[in-house]
Write a protein that holds these residues in place. Structure first.
Motif, short mmCIF file in Angstrom:
data_model
loop_
_atom_site.label_atom_id
_atom_site.label_comp_id
_atom_site.label_asym_id
_atom_site.label_seq_id
_atom_site.Cartn_x
_atom_site.Cartn_y
_atom_site.Cartn_z
N ALA A 158 -44.40 -16.27 30.59
CA ALA A 158 -44.63 -16.56 32.01
C ALA A 158 -45.72 -15.64 32.56
N GLU A 159 -46.40 -16.13 33.59
CA GLU A 159 -47.44 -15.36 34.26
C GLU A 159 -47.34 -15.62 35.76
N GLU A 184 -43.05 2.04 30.01
CA GLU A 184 -43.78 1.36 28.94
C GLU A 184 -44.42 0.06 29.42
N ILE A 185 -43.98 -0.45 30.57
CA ILE A 185 -44.57 -1.66 31.15
C ILE A 185 -46.04 -1.39 31.49
N GLY A 186 -46.33 -0.18 31.97
CA GLY A 186 -47.70 0.27 32.18
C GLY A 186 -48.32 -0.13 33.50
N THR A 187 -48.34 -1.41 33.81
CA THR A 187 -48.98 -1.90 35.02
C THR A 187 -48.30 -3.18 35.48
N VAL A 188 -48.47 -3.51 36.76
CA VAL A 188 -47.87 -4.75 37.25
C VAL A 188 -48.64 -5.97 36.79
N ASP A 189 -49.90 -5.76 36.42
CA ASP A 189 -50.72 -6.88 35.96
C ASP A 189 -50.44 -7.20 34.51
N GLY A 190 -50.27 -8.47 34.23
CA GLY A 190 -50.05 -8.89 32.86
C GLY A 190 -48.97 -9.93 32.77
N PRO A 191 -48.81 -10.51 31.59
CA PRO A 191 -47.82 -11.57 31.39
C PRO A 191 -46.44 -11.01 31.07
N PHE A 192 -45.50 -11.89 30.98
CA PHE A 192 -44.15 -11.57 30.49
C PHE A 192 -44.28 -11.55 28.97
N ASP A 193 -44.51 -10.35 28.44
CA ASP A 193 -44.76 -10.20 27.01
C ASP A 193 -43.55 -9.57 26.31
N THR A 194 -43.72 -9.19 25.07
CA THR A 194 -42.62 -8.61 24.28
C THR A 194 -42.11 -7.32 24.91
N GLN A 238 -45.50 -10.28 38.18
CA GLN A 238 -45.96 -8.99 38.70
C GLN A 238 -44.81 -8.27 39.40
N THR A 239 -44.03 -9.01 40.17
CA THR A 239 -42.86 -8.42 40.84
C THR A 239 -41.86 -7.91 39.80
N LEU A 240 -41.61 -8.71 38.79
CA LEU A 240 -40.70 -8.31 37.71
C LEU A 240 -41.19 -7.03 37.05
N ARG A 241 -42.46 -6.97 36.71
CA ARG A 241 -43.02 -5.79 36.05
C ARG A 241 -42.88 -4.56 36.94
#
Length: 73
Positions: free
Chosen positions: A11-12, A30-40, A17-20
């Motif tokens: 998901a993107e 470890e998520i690092g930033t709010v920008d990005g996809p729902f990755d591993t 972004q809210t989830l991250r």
């Protein structure tokens, strides 16, 4: 209040972004930033939050996981 969507790996968008951001606030740097996809990395953090919140650990953010993420402790 709007219904929150089901989110899963791949998901993107703004809800991801809210989830991250919520995962980072819940001690998952470890998520690092709010920008990005729902990755591993996001899926692994979601599973950890689900285990902590005592809801089904499936890596999918839905109606039982959103309240755990939004819980104030």
């Amino acid at each position: 209040m709007k219904k929150l969507p089901m989110l899963r790996k791949g998901a993107e968008g703004e809800h991801v972004q809210t989830l991250r951001a919520l995962l980072m606030a819940r001690s998952h740097p470890e998520i690092g930033t709010v920008d990005g996809p729902f990755d591993t990395t996001v899926e692994q953090a979601v599973r950890a939050v689900q285990a902590w919140g005592r809801v089904e650990v499936d890596g999918i953010v839905g109606p039982k996981t959103w309240p755990v993420l939004l819980r104030v402790h």
